[in-house]
Design an enzyme around this catalytic site. Sequence first.
Site, PDB file in Angstrom:
ATOM      1  N   TRP A   9      -9.772  -0.062  -5.841  1.00  0.00           N
ATOM      2  CA  TRP A   9      -9.355   1.289  -5.448  1.00  0.00           C
ATOM      3  C   TRP A   9      -7.924   1.561  -5.915  1.00  0.00           C
ATOM      4  CZ3 TRP A   9     -11.533   5.622  -4.157  1.00  0.00           C
ATOM      5  CH2 TRP A   9     -10.883   6.587  -3.389  1.00  0.00           C
ATOM      6  N   SER A  26       0.834  -1.193   0.000  1.00  0.00           N
ATOM      7  CA  SER A  26       0.000   0.000   0.000  1.00  0.00           C
ATOM      8  C   SER A  26       0.876   1.252   0.000  1.00  0.00           C
ATOM      9  CB  SER A  26      -0.963  -0.051   1.187  1.00  0.00           C
ATOM     10  OG  SER A  26      -1.980   0.907   1.065  1.00  0.00           O
ATOM     11  N   LYS A  32       4.239   2.248  -2.401  1.00  0.00           N
ATOM     12  CA  LYS A  32       4.616   3.502  -3.061  1.00  0.00           C
ATOM     13  C   LYS A  32       6.031   3.888  -2.632  1.00  0.00           C
ATOM     14  CE  LYS A  32      -0.087   5.129  -1.942  1.00  0.00           C
ATOM     15  NZ  LYS A  32      -0.919   4.531  -2.949  1.00  0.00           N
ATOM     16  N   HIS A  72      -7.263  -6.043  -0.073  1.00  0.00           N
ATOM     17  CA  HIS A  72      -6.057  -5.235   0.094  1.00  0.00           C
ATOM     18  C   HIS A  72      -5.267  -5.710   1.308  1.00  0.00           C
ATOM     19  CE1 HIS A  72      -3.731  -1.575  -0.595  1.00  0.00           C
ATOM     20  NE2 HIS A  72      -3.867  -1.236   0.680  1.00  0.00           N
TER      21      HIS A  72
END
Length: 439
Positions: free
Chosen positions: A368, A277, A281, A419
């Site tokens: 998402w 998540s 990044k 997720h």
Amino acid sequence: MIILIHLLKLTAMAIYFKKKLALSPKAFAKTGGLILVFCSCLTPVCSQGWEADPAVVERLSKSRTEFNYYEEKVPEYALPEILANSTGVSIAKPGEWTKGRRAEVLELFRENVYGRVPSTPYSKTFRLVNEDKNAMGGAATLKQIDIVINSEGKELKIRLTLFVPNNIKKPVPAFLLIDNRGPANTDPTRQTKSEFWPAEEVVKRGYAIAVFYNSDVDPDNFDDFKNGIHGVLDRGTRQGDSWGTLAAWAWGASRCMDYFETDKDIDRKKVAVLGHSRGGKTALWAGAEDQRFSLVISNESGAGGAALARRRLGETVSRINTSFPHWFCLNYRKYNNNENAMPVDMHMLLGLIAPRALYVACADEDLWGDPKGSYLSLYNALPVYKLLKTGSTLPEAMPPLNKPVAGGKVAFHIRDGSHNLLLKDWNWYMDFADTLWKR
């Protein structure tokens, strides 16, 4: 008549692939355009990749009506050319990338997305605060290290936890997790275990496994950049390209890499940085900034990570800047609801990892984070990998669910579920690492 119908279908498919693969006219021409589509469909059935479950799309659309989850509603877009420099000249030789274009792209991301690390001098020390050579019932050695940063009397401590397998030839490759979920998931005593950081399984495979808590480096909240490493290194008034919190966490990963270079048990040429998540990044930006990481793993990193911003599917630039105003530099806000004006997109971030290894992963229910946009980003980074002669290839279509694909230095999977970072993901990451490091 039948032949004519097939030709019309192939023409439509070519237009579809040109749009969905986000190829510029120039890049599309290089693929062979219609010829490529025609040849790929000479077999009785074209390969069918993953597609979002309509029920999931419908459910998410109802829960967040202001965001798009429908593939057919993705706007038209054209990606910036990754292999053309700032003057529009095509990059055709490896040296033109490594000595020129790469630095341009890196600077564009510093200026417009993540921000730049300040040049403030600092000192760094490593303190071994605990060592247990009989951890995991004798299978591993536990090391707990404090990485202490000091600048003009201000101090910050990054706590690094490391397990190294015993009874195996040293040095060993290592996985470094950027932990964005808290120490409960990474218990060094191993009384509490979590698939998020499956230390025993990684050690059993012959790898070292390490972790640091991202908030040790910088708090994950908007504190006007007064605390954490910002409070230690920032000087003067913040500018549009001053580093955000993601860049600070990535900087912290590099300080862990500094330590690995001093540890004779770790093969510093074989260190993977991994995050989930927001950690994903961070891992991508750490790998872009620090070429010492030989494998970069992005687990469901979504917007601001692997997913193409211009697709505007799921989380958008505007949404992420509003919800997490501390993650990126101020300049990134220029692209709120204005993605097409960005001089970069995330395929260029992935291209910065080349020629080193890169694994991008997504989850079936995590729309998402735009799984398809993440795959397209990786696919559109391939020209850099091919230019640098890594032998890296991927199919045009996404792979089916739970079927990882790998080609050369790149890999991808989309698994069932939501997720999260699971043992299933870790096992596939280690399988890929086996092909890279255990030949």
